[in-house]
Every structure is written in C-alpha cells, then in structure tokens.
Write a protein that holds these residues in place. Structure first.
Motif, PDB file in Angstrom:
ATOM      1  N   GLY A  34      45.765  30.936  48.915  1.00 29.39           N
ATOM      2  CA  GLY A  34      44.741  31.795  48.333  1.00 29.39           C
ATOM      3  C   GLY A  34      44.752  31.707  46.821  1.00 29.39           C
ATOM      4  O   GLY A  34      45.817  31.611  46.212  1.00 29.39           O
ATOM      5  N   TRP A  35      43.568  31.722  46.248  1.00 27.13           N
ATOM      6  CA  TRP A  35      43.416  31.842  44.794  1.00 27.13           C
ATOM      7  C   TRP A  35      43.031  33.292  44.491  1.00 27.13           C
ATOM      8  O   TRP A  35      42.066  33.822  45.060  1.00 27.13           O
ATOM      9  N   TYR A  36      43.768  33.884  43.573  1.00 31.07           N
ATOM     10  CA  TYR A  36      43.518  35.260  43.157  1.00 31.07           C
ATOM     11  C   TYR A  36      43.189  35.294  41.664  1.00 31.07           C
ATOM     12  O   TYR A  36      43.498  34.350  40.927  1.00 31.07           O
ATOM     13  N   ARG A  37      42.598  36.410  41.272  1.00 32.85           N
ATOM     14  CA  ARG A  37      42.417  36.624  39.843  1.00 32.85           C
ATOM     15  C   ARG A  37      42.643  38.093  39.519  1.00 32.85           C
ATOM     16  O   ARG A  37      42.434  38.984  40.347  1.00 32.85           O
ATOM     17  N   GLN A  38      43.073  38.292  38.302  1.00 27.61           N
ATOM     18  CA  GLN A  38      43.352  39.642  37.814  1.00 27.61           C
ATOM     19  C   GLN A  38      42.796  39.744  36.407  1.00 27.61           C
ATOM     20  O   GLN A  38      43.225  39.006  35.513  1.00 27.61           O
ATOM     21  N   ALA A  39      41.846  40.622  36.226  1.00 27.30           N
ATOM     22  CA  ALA A  39      41.286  40.870  34.901  1.00 27.30           C
ATOM     23  C   ALA A  39      41.811  42.204  34.398  1.00 27.30           C
ATOM     24  O   ALA A  39      42.100  43.100  35.194  1.00 27.30           O
ATOM     25  N   PRO A  40      41.934  42.354  33.080  1.00 22.58           N
ATOM     26  CA  PRO A  40      42.434  43.618  32.532  1.00 22.58           C
ATOM     27  C   PRO A  40      41.612  44.808  33.008  1.00 22.58           C
ATOM     28  O   PRO A  40      40.382  44.785  32.960  1.00 22.58           O
ATOM     29  N   GLY A  41      42.298  45.803  33.523  1.00 18.16           N
ATOM     30  CA  GLY A  41      41.610  47.011  33.958  1.00 18.16           C
ATOM     31  C   GLY A  41      40.928  46.908  35.307  1.00 18.16           C
ATOM     32  O   GLY A  41      40.271  47.852  35.740  1.00 18.16           O
ATOM     33  N   LYS A  42      41.076  45.771  35.955  1.00 14.97           N
ATOM     34  CA  LYS A  42      40.427  45.582  37.257  1.00 14.97           C
ATOM     35  C   LYS A  42      41.478  45.296  38.323  1.00 14.97           C
ATOM     36  O   LYS A  42      42.582  44.861  38.035  1.00 14.97           O
ATOM     37  N   ARG A  44      43.189  43.367  41.440  1.00 13.79           N
ATOM     38  CA  ARG A  44      43.354  41.971  41.832  1.00 13.79           C
ATOM     39  C   ARG A  44      42.312  41.622  42.894  1.00 13.79           C
ATOM     40  O   ARG A  44      42.004  42.438  43.771  1.00 13.79           O
ATOM     41  N   GLU A  45      41.791  40.419  42.798  1.00 23.23           N
ATOM     42  CA  GLU A  45      40.750  39.977  43.724  1.00 23.23           C
ATOM     43  C   GLU A  45      41.134  38.642  44.343  1.00 23.23           C
ATOM     44  O   GLU A  45      41.511  37.721  43.636  1.00 23.23           O
ATOM     45  N   LEU A  46      41.029  38.577  45.648  1.00 21.74           N
ATOM     46  CA  LEU A  46      41.172  37.298  46.334  1.00 21.74           C
ATOM     47  C   LEU A  46      39.856  36.549  46.180  1.00 21.74           C
ATOM     48  O   LEU A  46      38.851  36.954  46.748  1.00 21.74           O
ATOM     49  N   VAL A  47      39.874  35.482  45.448  1.00 20.59           N
ATOM     50  CA  VAL A  47      38.654  34.752  45.124  1.00 20.59           C
ATOM     51  C   VAL A  47      38.282  33.793  46.245  1.00 20.59           C
ATOM     52  O   VAL A  47      37.129  33.709  46.652  1.00 20.59           O
ATOM     53  N   ALA A  48      39.268  33.063  46.730  1.00 20.06           N
ATOM     54  CA  ALA A  48      39.013  32.065  47.772  1.00 20.06           C
ATOM     55  C   ALA A  48      40.301  31.791  48.518  1.00 20.06           C
ATOM     56  O   ALA A  48      41.385  31.903  47.954  1.00 20.06           O
ATOM     57  N   ALA A  49      40.154  31.428  49.774  1.00 17.39           N
ATOM     58  CA  ALA A  49      41.315  31.128  50.595  1.00 17.39           C
ATOM     59  C   ALA A  49      41.022  29.923  51.477  1.00 17.39           C
ATOM     60  O   ALA A  49      39.857  29.695  51.868  1.00 17.39           O
ATOM     61  N   ILE A  50      42.064  29.185  51.775  1.00 17.68           N
ATOM     62  CA  ILE A  50      41.927  28.062  52.681  1.00 17.68           C
ATOM     63  C   ILE A  50      43.109  28.089  53.636  1.00 17.68           C
ATOM     64  O   ILE A  50      44.270  28.162  53.223  1.00 17.68           O
ATOM     65  N   ALA A  51      42.791  28.075  54.911  1.00 16.05           N
ATOM     66  CA  ALA A  51      43.831  28.126  55.916  1.00 16.05           C
ATOM     67  C   ALA A  51      44.476  26.754  56.087  1.00 16.05           C
ATOM     68  O   ALA A  51      43.916  25.731  55.659  1.00 16.05           O
ATOM     69  N   SER A  52      45.636  26.749  56.722  1.00 17.03           N
ATOM     70  CA  SER A  52      46.321  25.470  56.937  1.00 17.03           C
ATOM     71  C   SER A  52      45.447  24.501  57.721  1.00 17.03           C
ATOM     72  O   SER A  52      45.508  23.285  57.505  1.00 17.03           O
ATOM     73  N   ASN A  57      37.412  30.791  53.064  1.00 19.94           N
ATOM     74  CA  ASN A  57      36.753  32.078  52.877  1.00 19.94           C
ATOM     75  C   ASN A  57      36.618  32.344  51.391  1.00 19.94           C
ATOM     76  O   ASN A  57      37.471  31.918  50.602  1.00 19.94           O
ATOM     77  N   TYR A  58      35.556  33.056  51.044  1.00 19.11           N
ATOM     78  CA  TYR A  58      35.289  33.326  49.636  1.00 19.11           C
ATOM     79  C   TYR A  58      34.932  34.793  49.424  1.00 19.11           C
ATOM     80  O   TYR A  58      34.317  35.426  50.276  1.00 19.11           O
ATOM     81  N   ALA A  59      35.300  35.281  48.254  1.00 22.17           N
ATOM     82  CA  ALA A  59      34.818  36.585  47.839  1.00 22.17           C
ATOM     83  C   ALA A  59      33.311  36.473  47.607  1.00 22.17           C
ATOM     84  O   ALA A  59      32.805  35.393  47.276  1.00 22.17           O
ATOM     85  N   VAL A  60      32.636  37.585  47.749  1.00 20.38           N
ATOM     86  CA  VAL A  60      31.189  37.581  47.531  1.00 20.38           C
ATOM     87  C   VAL A  60      30.868  37.074  46.129  1.00 20.38           C
ATOM     88  O   VAL A  60      29.913  36.327  45.924  1.00 20.38           O
ATOM     89  N   SER A  61      31.709  37.446  45.183  1.00 23.85           N
ATOM     90  CA  SER A  61      31.477  37.052  43.792  1.00 23.85           C
ATOM     91  C   SER A  61      31.627  35.556  43.574  1.00 23.85           C
ATOM     92  O   SER A  61      31.149  35.021  42.571  1.00 23.85           O
ATOM     93  N   ILE A  68      36.985  25.988  47.209  1.00 22.27           N
ATOM     94  CA  ILE A  68      38.417  25.760  47.380  1.00 22.27           C
ATOM     95  C   ILE A  68      38.593  24.544  48.270  1.00 22.27           C
ATOM     96  O   ILE A  68      37.858  24.357  49.254  1.00 22.27           O
ATOM     97  N   SER A  69      39.552  23.717  47.905  1.00 23.07           N
ATOM     98  CA  SER A  69      39.821  22.524  48.692  1.00 23.07           C
ATOM     99  C   SER A  69      41.290  22.167  48.545  1.00 23.07           C
ATOM    100  O   SER A  69      41.996  22.737  47.709  1.00 23.07           O
ATOM    101  N   LYS A  70      41.731  21.236  49.358  1.00 20.66           N
ATOM    102  CA  LYS A  70      43.121  20.807  49.232  1.00 20.66           C
ATOM    103  C   LYS A  70      43.231  19.313  49.480  1.00 20.66           C
ATOM    104  O   LYS A  70      42.448  18.733  50.229  1.00 20.66           O
ATOM    105  N   ASP A  71      44.194  18.740  48.818  1.00 18.55           N
ATOM    106  CA  ASP A  71      44.510  17.332  48.997  1.00 18.55           C
ATOM    107  C   ASP A  71      45.949  17.276  49.478  1.00 18.55           C
ATOM    108  O   ASP A  71      46.889  17.422  48.689  1.00 18.55           O
ATOM    109  N   ASN A  72      46.110  17.104  50.770  1.00 17.46           N
ATOM    110  CA  ASN A  72      47.461  17.136  51.331  1.00 17.46           C
ATOM    111  C   ASN A  72      48.322  15.985  50.803  1.00 17.46           C
ATOM    112  O   ASN A  72      49.536  16.126  50.673  1.00 17.46           O
TER     113      ASN A  72
END
Length: 120
Positions: A34-42, A44-52, A57-61, A68-72
C-alpha cells in the motif's frame, strides 16, 4: 524485510511524479502493498494498494490520476502520479502486508517518508 521509498520532489500543478518502493531481504510478490500519504493536519490516507495477486484499489482522490504497479523482477512497487494537485502535497510512504498484518514500512526511524510537494 526492508522498504525504501523514493521519487518525491517538487512539481507544478498538473505535473507527474513516479514514486518507487524497493524491497530488500524478501520477495515482494509475496506481499500486499500500500502507498499512504500524510499531510500536516490531516489523517493518514491509503492512496493505492496492490495485492500480491495483482488486484488494485485506489482512494477516491487518486482514481483516474494515480496508478499503482509492481515489477517483481525488480522487487519494486511504483506509484505513478499524474495531474497532480496542491492537495496531493504530503509525505508518501509504502507498507507491506502479509495476511493482513503489516510487516514493513518505508518510514524511517523518525517517521519520514518521501516528500511530494505540488506547488507553482
């Protein structure tokens, strides 16, 4: 398991960045990521995830702008971000999960990830 995130920086609104999350000491394909982000005063948000298995899956934003992608073969997960907005400004980091439990994060000992700043 160790994760190293990179690729952040300063970009103008409408620009693009690609973040990388490189794993060492393990085989990345075993994990859900999962990729997360944290902005000051906000919160934490899960931005995107990729299963094995590759499902994503993506946040609405993030839908329609981030990929999101992966290169094994490179043991790396990517977050391609396009059409960036000032509200995307945050510290970004990646986590690895196995069977629902976190096994690694790219945050360092001081809680620092890779900074993305979207500003003109």
């Amino acid at each position: 398991v160790q994760l190293q995130a990179s690729g952040g920086g300063l970009v103008q609104p409408g620009g693009s960045l690609r973040l990388s999350c490189a794993a060492s000491g393990t085989i990345l394909s075993m994990y859900d990521m999962g990729w997360y982000r944290q902005a000051p005063g906000k919160q934490r948000e899960l931005v995107a995830a990729i299963a094995s298995g590759g499902n994503t899956n993506y946040a609405v934003s993030a839908k329609g702008r981030f990929t999101i992608s992966k290169d094994n073969s490179k043991n790396t997960v990517y977050l391609q971000m396009t059409s960036l907005k000032p509200e995307d400004t945050a510290v970004y980091y990646c986590n690895a999960y196995r069977r629902g439990s976190i096994v690694a994060t790219s945050l360092d000992a001081w809680g620092q990830g890779t900074q993305v700043t979207v500003s003109s």
